[in-house]
Design a protein around this motif. Structure first.
Motif, PDB file in Angstrom:
ATOM      1  N   GLU A   1       0.819  -1.209   0.000  1.00  0.00           N
ATOM      2  CA  GLU A   1       0.000   0.000   0.000  1.00  0.00           C
ATOM      3  C   GLU A   1       0.850   1.255   0.000  1.00  0.00           C
ATOM      4  O   GLU A   1       0.602   2.197  -0.753  1.00  0.00           O
TER       5      GLU A   1
ATOM      6  N   GLU B   1       2.499   1.884  -3.235  1.00  0.00           N
ATOM      7  CA  GLU B   1       1.540   2.472  -4.174  1.00  0.00           C
ATOM      8  C   GLU B   1       1.333   3.954  -3.880  1.00  0.00           C
ATOM      9  O   GLU B   1       1.360   4.803  -4.766  1.00  0.00           O
TER      10      GLU B   1
ATOM     11  N   ALA C   1       4.380   6.026  -4.829  1.00  0.00           N
ATOM     12  CA  ALA C   1       4.456   6.143  -6.289  1.00  0.00           C
ATOM     13  C   ALA C   1       3.444   7.177  -6.799  1.00  0.00           C
ATOM     14  O   ALA C   1       3.758   8.020  -7.654  1.00  0.00           O
TER      15      ALA C   1
ATOM     16  N   TRP D   1      -7.144  -5.705  -5.135  1.00  0.00           N
ATOM     17  CA  TRP D   1      -5.941  -5.174  -5.794  1.00  0.00           C
ATOM     18  C   TRP D   1      -6.179  -5.205  -7.303  1.00  0.00           C
ATOM     19  O   TRP D   1      -6.584  -6.220  -7.852  1.00  0.00           O
TER      20      TRP D   1
ATOM     21  N   LYS E   1       1.302  -0.364 -12.274  1.00  0.00           N
ATOM     22  CA  LYS E   1       1.288   0.112 -10.887  1.00  0.00           C
ATOM     23  C   LYS E   1       0.086  -0.500 -10.164  1.00  0.00           C
ATOM     24  O   LYS E   1      -1.023   0.008 -10.255  1.00  0.00           O
ATOM     25  N   PRO E   2       0.297  -1.625  -9.468  1.00  0.00           N
ATOM     26  CA  PRO E   2      -0.847  -2.245  -8.791  1.00  0.00           C
ATOM     27  C   PRO E   2      -1.449  -1.300  -7.754  1.00  0.00           C
ATOM     28  O   PRO E   2      -0.714  -0.612  -7.051  1.00  0.00           O
ATOM     29  N   ARG E   3      -2.778  -1.263  -7.710  1.00  0.00           N
ATOM     30  CA  ARG E   3      -3.441  -0.369  -6.771  1.00  0.00           C
ATOM     31  C   ARG E   3      -4.505  -1.104  -5.997  1.00  0.00           C
ATOM     32  O   ARG E   3      -5.183  -1.960  -6.547  1.00  0.00           O
ATOM     33  N   LYS E   4      -4.667  -0.695  -4.735  1.00  0.00           N
ATOM     34  CA  LYS E   4      -5.687  -1.322  -3.907  1.00  0.00           C
ATOM     35  C   LYS E   4      -6.936  -0.439  -3.924  1.00  0.00           C
ATOM     36  O   LYS E   4      -6.865   0.727  -3.516  1.00  0.00           O
TER      37      LYS E   4
END
Lengths: 349, 113
Positions: free
Chosen positions: A28, A31, A34, B70, B76-79
């Motif tokens: 998390e 992310e 970034a 996810w 860009k992996p996002r939750k």
């Protein structure tokens, strides 16, 4: 390759978390950082400067960890348990210190150099030994007392065990005890010291118990160790019921019905123990009885060796002081039960 | 003046604590990721820091008020978080409570104008 500073920051946030949680939060944060860097894409400055800016905005790793893991009960012992914990801790440490001091002195009497010994060095050795023994025993006993009280309260706190003063219904608020029904703190401390001493002398050190000095070449125990060992289960039961009584007294702070009940239980066990132990004709160390006769010309058994009238069997020839102790303690216990009952019922009415 | 400011800030933090839950839940009717919430709320005038939103989203998820997924389809992996059925009930009740409180407090403050 990920910037080393970001990795270090995320590691600092998650290092003390559980593995699963740490992995998720790392992803998390990765992310988030970034996204924040992307936002600053066209800002002036080097990549490293932007990273520093972002991490500063996120705050210190410790503060962020606190935000993730912060719970209402994130302390070892929180309120309302903490106040009671402090009270109990003080009481226990005080009682342990007093009892250990007395017990060490008693056990060391066995090693006292013979009375009137001209050698100063043996007395010096004894004193030094006593000091070392006392310091080390006191230290470990206090540490043990501290650990037990702390562990018990930590469990009570984290299990959410409600204490006496947590009431949901206003009507359940305890009565303000009348002066007469109030249990004095001093009374509790005295009882606690007595109980600890009793446990140390008669359960832990049966071969020393009450050393009598000056009547033989070496100090001799007043009570026969083997008899003490035979009744040790009763002694332990008596000890536990008395501790229970003390706990109830401490929690309630007044003579309540619960205190009354606990007093009855503890007294019954004490009386039973006394009857079984001192009611045994062998309970008195025979060496002591012999020396007593030699020194005073009188027998300690019965009435100067004659059976006491009104008592049958072995009881007629019990050491006379033992008989007195049994009778006095029994009468005092009964008075105590009655008085606890009266105080409990009077204040309830 | 220093102490005045500190006290003021503390009161603001206290006041916003519960409201943040309400506002974040309101923005999760559709799947949303953390930083997106920070930005969209800032645009609407509700400033909230990323380091508050992320832990809050996790906490709401643990309480069963949000669910998460996810999205790994991009590099860009996002939750993404979205309100759960329990969260909807919770949010509705909280919203009603807020409107009532707001009205009452406003009335009280208007009286003393």
């Amino acid at each position: 390759m990920k910037n080393n500073l970001i990795e270090r920051y995320i590691y600092a946030v998650t290092r003390h978390m559980q593995e699963k949680e740490a992995t998720e939060i790392s992803q998390e944060l990765d992310e988030l950082i970034a996204s924040m860097l992307l936002e600053r894409g066209d800002h002036p400055g080097s990549e490293d400067e932007k990273i520093r800016e972002v991490l500063i905005e996120l705050g210190s790793p410790a503060a962020l960890t606190q935000k993730y893991t912060g719970k209402a009960n994130d302390s070892l012992i929180g309120q309302p348990h903490y106040s009671l914990y402090l009270k109990v801790l003080k009481l226990v440490l005080m009682a342990v210190a007093i009892a250990i001091t007395i017990a060490i002195l008693v056990s060391l009497i066995n090693e006292v150099p013979s009375v009137g010994s001209p050698e100063t060095s043996s007395w010096l050795n004894w004193s030094l030994n006593a000091l070392i023994e006392w310091t080390s025993s006191l230290f470990s006993a206090l540490l043990g007392g501290f650990a037990w009280v702390t562990i018990i309260f930590a469990i009570l706190y984290h299990q959410g065990v409600k204490l006496d003063f947590d009431v949901n219904d206003l009507d359940d608020l305890p009565e303000v005890p009348e002066e007469k029904a109030r249990i004095k703190r001093g009374e509790l401390i005295a009882e606690l010291v007595f109980v600890t001493l009793f446990a140390v002398l008669f359960i832990i050190l049966p071969y020393v118990n009450l050393p009598i000095i000056g009547i033989a070449a070496k100090p001799i125990p007043l009570f026969t160790p083997e008899v003490l060992i035979n009744v040790r289960y009763l002694l332990i039961a008596s000890l536990f019921t008395t501790i229970l009584e003390l706990i109830v007294k401490f929690v309630d702070g007044r003579y309540s019905l619960r205190v009354f009940g606990a007093t009855i239980l503890a007294s019954l066990f004490s009386i039973a123990t006394l009857f079984t132990w001192l009611g045994n004709p062998q309970a008195l160390n025979p060496v002591f009885a012999e020396r007593f006769q030699e020194l005073t010309g009188m027998s300690i058994y019965g009435l100067n060796g004659q059976p006491i009238s009104g008592f049958g069997g072995a009881w007629a020839m019990l050491p006379f002081p033992f008989l007195i102790v049994i009778i006095v303690v029994t009468v005092v216990s009964i008075i105590e039960i009655i008085s606890a009952g009266i105080k409990a019922f009077i204040t309830k009415a | 003046m220093e102490e005045f400011e500190i006290t003021f800030e503390n009161v603001i933090v206290e006041m916003r604590r519960g409201l943040t839950n309400l506002v974040v839940l309101s923005q999760c009717q559709q799947p949303a990721y953390g930083y997106e919430l920070v930005k969209s709320l800032a645009e609407k005038g509700f400033q909230i820091e990323a380091n508050t939103v992320y832990p809050l989203l996790r906490r709401l998820e643990k309480q069963g008020l949000l669910s998460s997924d996810w999205d790994t389809s991009t590099d860009k992996p996002r939750k993404y978080y979205q309100i759960s059925p329990l969260g909807v009930r919770f949010y509705d009740r909280l919203k009603t409570h807020w409107f009532q409180t707001n009205e009452t407090v406003t009335e009280i403050l208007e009286e003393t104008k």
